[in-house]
Write an enzyme that holds these catalytic residues in place. Sequence first.
Site, PDB file in Angstrom:
ATOM      1  N   ASP A 116       0.942  -1.132   0.020  1.00 21.11           N
ATOM      2  CA  ASP A 116       0.047   0.044  -0.068  1.00 21.11           C
ATOM      3  C   ASP A 116       0.973   1.226   0.034  1.00 21.11           C
ATOM      4  O   ASP A 116       0.432   2.158  -0.510  1.00 21.11           O
ATOM      5  CB  ASP A 116      -1.068  -0.159   1.225  1.00 21.11           C
ATOM      6  CG  ASP A 116      -2.155  -0.826   0.949  1.00 21.11           C
ATOM      7  OD1 ASP A 116      -2.406  -1.368  -0.198  1.00 21.11           O
ATOM      8  OD2 ASP A 116      -2.747  -1.316   2.062  1.00 21.11           O
ATOM      9  N   THR A 149      -8.449   3.205   7.644  1.00 22.79           N
ATOM     10  CA  THR A 149      -7.987   1.850   8.253  1.00 22.79           C
ATOM     11  C   THR A 149      -6.716   1.695   8.498  1.00 22.79           C
ATOM     12  O   THR A 149      -5.985   0.617   8.180  1.00 22.79           O
ATOM     13  CB  THR A 149      -8.479   0.915   7.206  1.00 22.79           C
ATOM     14  OG1 THR A 149      -8.103   1.492   5.936  1.00 22.79           O
ATOM     15  CG2 THR A 149     -10.076   0.774   7.248  1.00 22.79           C
ATOM     16  N   SER A 184      -4.881   6.335  11.508  1.00 21.33           N
ATOM     17  CA  SER A 184      -6.178   6.851  12.207  1.00 21.33           C
ATOM     18  C   SER A 184      -6.702   5.567  13.175  1.00 21.33           C
ATOM     19  O   SER A 184      -6.972   5.710  14.143  1.00 21.33           O
ATOM     20  CB  SER A 184      -7.149   7.277  11.345  1.00 21.33           C
ATOM     21  OG  SER A 184      -8.280   7.659  12.244  1.00 21.33           O
TER      22      SER A 184
END
Length: 287
Positions: free
Chosen positions: A73, A183, A186
Amino acid sequence: MLRFALFGNVYSQEGPAVAGRLLQALFQRGARVTADRDYFDFLRRSGLTADGRLTPFEGDDFEADFALSLGGDGTLLRTASRIGRRQTPIVGVNMGRLGFLADVSPGEVETLVDSLYSGDYSIDSRALLCVLLPGGPLHALNDVAILKRDSASMIAVEARIDGEYLTTYQADGLIVSTPTGSTAYSLSNGGPIIVPQTGVMVMTAVAPHSLNIRPIVMPDTASVELTVHSRSHSFLVAVDGRSHSLPEGTTLRVGRADYVARIVKRPGTRYFSTLREKMMWGADGRT
């Protein structure tokens, strides 16, 4: 003839093998493929020459119908920042740990190419944040985080929403995130999970001094002003993990960007099933 821009993680051991299979499938289709210079050099050092058909590009000097992100990611976030206002659709091949955004497995790259050429895919539009720094604006797909540095002492972050004073956070930091980023950092600090396309952003404190402080969700039309004070007279602002040091007293303005990131999703990919799988909801650790 489709054009592809290739980005990747230069530390991934399996990267060259997966990139080789992906490039072979693309070249069989007659694709034109160019790679970010750093990743191009990494593949060449690893012995992948692609028979001279893979060419490098420097900086942002590329034009493509799709951007291919080979990594996790984090690699996809960096790819999104490089694409910027081009809004080129991003395809994420996951060779990292979680793979919330990059959801194509290495074993699926050949079928991925088939899907791209047959048009058997959809595109998710994801909101971005824009933060105004003294050196100019930066954009984040996940989050903007204000963090302490060089000291164990907390920082004080005075927050205003649409010009109205909210509170002064005494904490290790403060995160403003998009639904996509809800997700990520935070969530690890107690923030809520927000479904993409919801049209909100969330502000979450990092280790707040007061137990009464809770995350706050606001419309993404809001303008957030954050003024930071620190005993070390400086602080960090991390925009999707890219850190910048700023002097205390600096006021940051955060709001929704005027363009979006476009993420390619293949048929059968559903947000809630991905969420359930990645969060391991319902998994029995005893088995």
